[in-house]
Write a protein that holds these residues in place. Structure first.
Motif, PDB file in Angstrom:
ATOM      1  N   ALA A 111       0.835  -1.203   0.000  1.00 35.28           N
ATOM      2  CA  ALA A 111       0.000   0.000   0.000  1.00 35.28           C
ATOM      3  C   ALA A 111       0.870   1.253   0.000  1.00 35.28           C
ATOM      4  N   LYS A 112       1.900   1.260   0.804  1.00 36.19           N
ATOM      5  CA  LYS A 112       2.791   2.424   0.846  1.00 36.19           C
ATOM      6  C   LYS A 112       3.501   2.618  -0.495  1.00 36.19           C
ATOM      7  N   ALA A 113       3.926   1.524  -1.102  1.00 32.76           N
ATOM      8  CA  ALA A 113       4.596   1.616  -2.397  1.00 32.76           C
ATOM      9  C   ALA A 113       3.655   2.153  -3.475  1.00 32.76           C
ATOM     10  N   LEU A 114       2.383   1.755  -3.406  1.00 33.23           N
ATOM     11  CA  LEU A 114       1.398   2.262  -4.362  1.00 33.23           C
ATOM     12  C   LEU A 114       1.099   3.743  -4.151  1.00 33.23           C
ATOM     13  N   LEU A 115       1.368   4.254  -2.956  1.00 29.21           N
ATOM     14  CA  LEU A 115       1.105   5.655  -2.648  1.00 29.21           C
ATOM     15  C   LEU A 115       2.219   6.596  -3.098  1.00 29.21           C
ATOM     16  N   VAL A 116       3.318   6.069  -3.575  1.00 27.76           N
ATOM     17  CA  VAL A 116       4.401   6.936  -4.056  1.00 27.76           C
ATOM     18  C   VAL A 116       3.872   7.789  -5.209  1.00 27.76           C
ATOM     19  N   ASP A 117       4.041   9.095  -5.105  1.00 29.27           N
ATOM     20  CA  ASP A 117       3.585  10.032  -6.140  1.00 29.27           C
ATOM     21  C   ASP A 117       4.590   9.986  -7.293  1.00 29.27           C
ATOM     22  N   ARG A 118       4.286   9.179  -8.293  1.00 36.12           N
ATOM     23  CA  ARG A 118       5.233   8.949  -9.384  1.00 36.12           C
ATOM     24  C   ARG A 118       5.517  10.225 -10.182  1.00 36.12           C
ATOM     25  N   GLU A 119       4.499  11.044 -10.392  1.00 41.48           N
ATOM     26  CA  GLU A 119       4.726  12.281 -11.145  1.00 41.48           C
ATOM     27  C   GLU A 119       5.685  13.202 -10.411  1.00 41.48           C
ATOM     28  N   ALA A 120       5.458  13.358  -9.110  1.00 38.82           N
ATOM     29  CA  ALA A 120       6.346  14.222  -8.327  1.00 38.82           C
ATOM     30  C   ALA A 120       7.749  13.637  -8.258  1.00 38.82           C
ATOM     31  N   LEU A 121       7.831  12.308  -8.133  1.00 35.51           N
ATOM     32  CA  LEU A 121       9.139  11.659  -8.068  1.00 35.51           C
ATOM     33  C   LEU A 121       9.888  11.823  -9.388  1.00 35.51           C
ATOM     34  N   ILE A 174       9.596   9.692  -1.642  1.00 32.79           N
ATOM     35  CA  ILE A 174       9.646   8.299  -1.187  1.00 32.79           C
ATOM     36  C   ILE A 174       9.308   8.205   0.294  1.00 32.79           C
ATOM     37  N   MET A 175       9.903   9.090   1.097  1.00 33.68           N
ATOM     38  CA  MET A 175       9.699   9.024   2.542  1.00 33.68           C
ATOM     39  C   MET A 175       8.276   9.398   2.929  1.00 33.68           C
ATOM     40  N   ASP A 176       7.651  10.309   2.187  1.00 34.04           N
ATOM     41  CA  ASP A 176       6.262  10.676   2.484  1.00 34.04           C
ATOM     42  C   ASP A 176       5.358   9.452   2.342  1.00 34.04           C
ATOM     43  N   ALA A 177       5.596   8.681   1.286  1.00 37.22           N
ATOM     44  CA  ALA A 177       4.781   7.475   1.094  1.00 37.22           C
ATOM     45  C   ALA A 177       5.053   6.458   2.188  1.00 37.22           C
ATOM     46  N   TYR A 178       6.326   6.259   2.515  1.00 35.98           N
ATOM     47  CA  TYR A 178       6.672   5.262   3.530  1.00 35.98           C
ATOM     48  C   TYR A 178       6.120   5.637   4.904  1.00 35.98           C
ATOM     49  N   ASN A 179       6.112   6.916   5.219  1.00 37.30           N
ATOM     50  CA  ASN A 179       5.663   7.365   6.539  1.00 37.30           C
ATOM     51  C   ASN A 179       4.144   7.482   6.656  1.00 37.30           C
ATOM     52  N   THR A 180       3.428   7.190   5.590  1.00 29.20           N
ATOM     53  CA  THR A 180       1.970   7.231   5.637  1.00 29.20           C
ATOM     54  C   THR A 180       1.440   6.052   6.444  1.00 29.20           C
ATOM     55  N   ASP A 181       0.509   6.330   7.344  1.00 25.81           N
ATOM     56  CA  ASP A 181      -0.151   5.264   8.090  1.00 25.81           C
ATOM     57  C   ASP A 181      -1.243   4.679   7.187  1.00 25.81           C
ATOM     58  N   VAL A 182      -0.996   3.504   6.647  1.00 22.56           N
ATOM     59  CA  VAL A 182      -1.933   2.902   5.687  1.00 22.56           C
ATOM     60  C   VAL A 182      -2.926   1.959   6.364  1.00 22.56           C
ATOM     61  N   ARG A 183      -2.857   1.834   7.668  1.00 23.04           N
ATOM     62  CA  ARG A 183      -3.770   0.921   8.351  1.00 23.04           C
ATOM     63  C   ARG A 183      -5.238   1.299   8.181  1.00 23.04           C
ATOM     64  N   PRO A 184      -5.597   2.584   8.254  1.00 24.29           N
ATOM     65  CA  PRO A 184      -7.008   2.934   7.990  1.00 24.29           C
ATOM     66  C   PRO A 184      -7.427   2.585   6.556  1.00 24.29           C
ATOM     67  N   LEU A 185      -6.544   2.819   5.594  1.00 25.12           N
ATOM     68  CA  LEU A 185      -6.838   2.478   4.205  1.00 25.12           C
ATOM     69  C   LEU A 185      -7.090   0.986   4.053  1.00 25.12           C
ATOM     70  N   LEU A 186      -6.247   0.165   4.659  1.00 31.11           N
ATOM     71  CA  LEU A 186      -6.405  -1.280   4.549  1.00 31.11           C
ATOM     72  C   LEU A 186      -7.628  -1.770   5.327  1.00 31.11           C
ATOM     73  N   GLY A 187      -7.917  -1.127   6.443  1.00 33.86           N
ATOM     74  CA  GLY A 187      -9.133  -1.474   7.174  1.00 33.86           C
ATOM     75  C   GLY A 187     -10.372  -1.217   6.331  1.00 33.86           C
ATOM     76  N   SER A 188     -10.386  -0.082   5.651  1.00 33.56           N
ATOM     77  CA  SER A 188     -11.503   0.250   4.764  1.00 33.56           C
ATOM     78  C   SER A 188     -11.584  -0.734   3.603  1.00 33.56           C
ATOM     79  N   LEU A 189     -10.425  -1.107   3.063  1.00 32.61           N
ATOM     80  CA  LEU A 189     -10.387  -2.085   1.973  1.00 32.61           C
ATOM     81  C   LEU A 189     -10.993  -3.412   2.412  1.00 32.61           C
ATOM     82  N   ARG A 190     -10.636  -3.856   3.597  1.00 29.53           N
ATOM     83  CA  ARG A 190     -11.173  -5.137   4.089  1.00 29.53           C
ATOM     84  C   ARG A 190     -12.685  -5.059   4.287  1.00 29.53           C
ATOM     85  N   GLU A 191     -13.154  -3.954   4.778  1.00 31.19           N
ATOM     86  CA  GLU A 191     -14.601  -3.798   4.926  1.00 31.19           C
ATOM     87  C   GLU A 191     -15.286  -3.848   3.565  1.00 31.19           C
TER      88      GLU A 191
END
Length: 389
Positions: free
Chosen positions: A311-321, A337-354
């Motif tokens: 999920a964090k890897a998918l959040l990397v802003d490719r255009e900005a990079l 790169i660090m902005d994506a890595y430091n993102t807390d993706v647990r809420p995103l994955l919780g929503s995905l599972r729901e």
């Protein structure tokens, strides 16, 4: 900006294969610690694996290890495959074993004795027969072959023997089957290992053909190795077939993936996505041994760790990079790169599972299910599964 809907859609397609042996007892060179409720046969392993998929939604296949998961009878493997499907999972890669027989003391497929080499190749051919019966796509090969002392055997001749044996097995594969060749830079051989690195595995796979691919086991590298560079290179060459995900602190510890260096796992997953490897052509498999922790929760946690890194890897802003890289802005490129890595993706994955009809917290859902208590009560007597059992 990254499209969160697209990220969730991509994550829904992810599949992580769990290994049958991770549900059994394992240990170190010194001790195997048994746990109550551990499976006693392949069927009980599959039942546990089905629970992992039930609560994560992304672990639909189970790798088998032969002979640890060997079953007898002309239709036994077809019946095992049916049993798995009835529980919502399928059989995945077939893993061979050419390292636990006394005959393999000096090697298997690279052994100086032709009779021992024949024994090893025949076992690999048997594994292809099992693939036919189970509908498995992948034959995964890891060889403990090597030497302990200079002069013990001819290094070049051992490579010739390896190539000859691999070619025979490769020729037996069906049109929709693959050979996945794993490497390991040391252990149990200490002077030289016959398949010690990605370059050796790549060279053999390149010579064999399109159905031969390299496996990257994340624990099989020297400290400081840039694994993501290896991943990027193999993807560029079209030769990355699979991952064996685990962690190590010093040597090949087979700990939960992401336990030692979650940032490394994120970097690897970024290169997978960047290189077009986030597809069924690259199998994501766990290869772990849970020595002191509870088996099923550890595997659930490992699957979740892979999901979080992805999920964090998918959040990397490719255009900005891309913009920062092309302008030579080193700090901004690293910040993306660090902005994506430091993102807390647990809420995103919780929503995905729901969205997938699952509990947002797989670990809590498993604890509430009562499965752990059920298997402890029911799996009494018999011989627990483990390495060689």
């Amino acid at each position: 900006m990254t499209d969160l809907a697209a990220v969730k859609a991509a994550l829904k397609t992810q599949a992580v294969e769990t290994p049958s042996w991770a549900y059994g007892n394992s240990g170190t060179r010194f001790k195997v610690f048994a746990q109550p409720g551990v499976p006693r046969d392949p069927w009980e392993k599959l039942a546990d694996a089905a629970k992992v998929h039930e609560f994560t939604g992304v672990a639909p296949t189970v790798a088998l290890h032969i002979p640890w998961d060997k079953v007898d009878g002309s239709d036994a493997y077809a019946e095992l495959a049916k049993y798995a499907e009835e529980r919502g999972v399928k059989l995945g890669a077939i893993n061979s074993n050419t390292f636990q027989d006394d005959a393999y003391k000096l090697g298997s497929i690279c052994h100086p004795d032709a009779a021992v080499r024949r024994k090893a190749v025949d076992h690999l051919l048997e594994c292809v027969d099992i693939m036919d019966a189970t509908g498995s796509r992948d034959l995964k090969l890891w060889f403990a072959d090597g030497t302990n002392y200079p002069g013990q055997d001819d290094i070049r001749e051992r490579q010739d023997r390896l190539a000859e044996g691999l070619a025979e097995v490769y020729g037996r594969l069906g049109d929709d089957q693959r050979m996945l060749l794993e490497y390991k830079f040391f252990e149990p051989a200490f002077y030289h290992t016959d398949v010690p690195d990605w370059g050796t595995a790549y060279a053999h796979c390149l010579k064999l053909g399109e159905k031969a691919q390299v496996v990257v086991d994340t624990g099989h590298h020297a400290p400081g190795t840039n694994i993501e560079f290896i991943v990027a290179t193999l993807l560029r060459e079209g030769k990355l077939g699979a991952f064996d995900f685990n962690s190590r602190f010093y040597a090949d510890d087979d700990l939960m993936v992401g336990a030692a260096d979650p940032f490394q796992l994120f970097r690897i997953m970024y290169e997978v996505i960047r290189g077009g490897g986030f597809s069924p052509d690259v199998a994501f498999m766990l290869d772990q041994c849970h020595n002191i922790e509870a088996k099923i929760p550890a595997i659930i946690r490992s699957v979740m760790n892979v999901q979080e890194a992805t999920a964090k890897a998918l959040l990397v802003d490719r255009e900005a990079l891309d913009a920062a890289q092309r302008s030579g802005d080193v700090l901004e490129a690293n910040a993306v790169i660090m902005d994506a890595y430091n993102t807390d993706v647990r809420p995103l994955l919780g929503s995905l599972r729901e969205d997938m009809g699952l509990d947002p917290d797989p670990m809590a859902a498993y604890r509430r299910s009562g499965w752990a208590e059920k298997i402890v009560a029911e799996r009494v007597g018999g011989q627990q599964a483990g390495w060689g059992a």
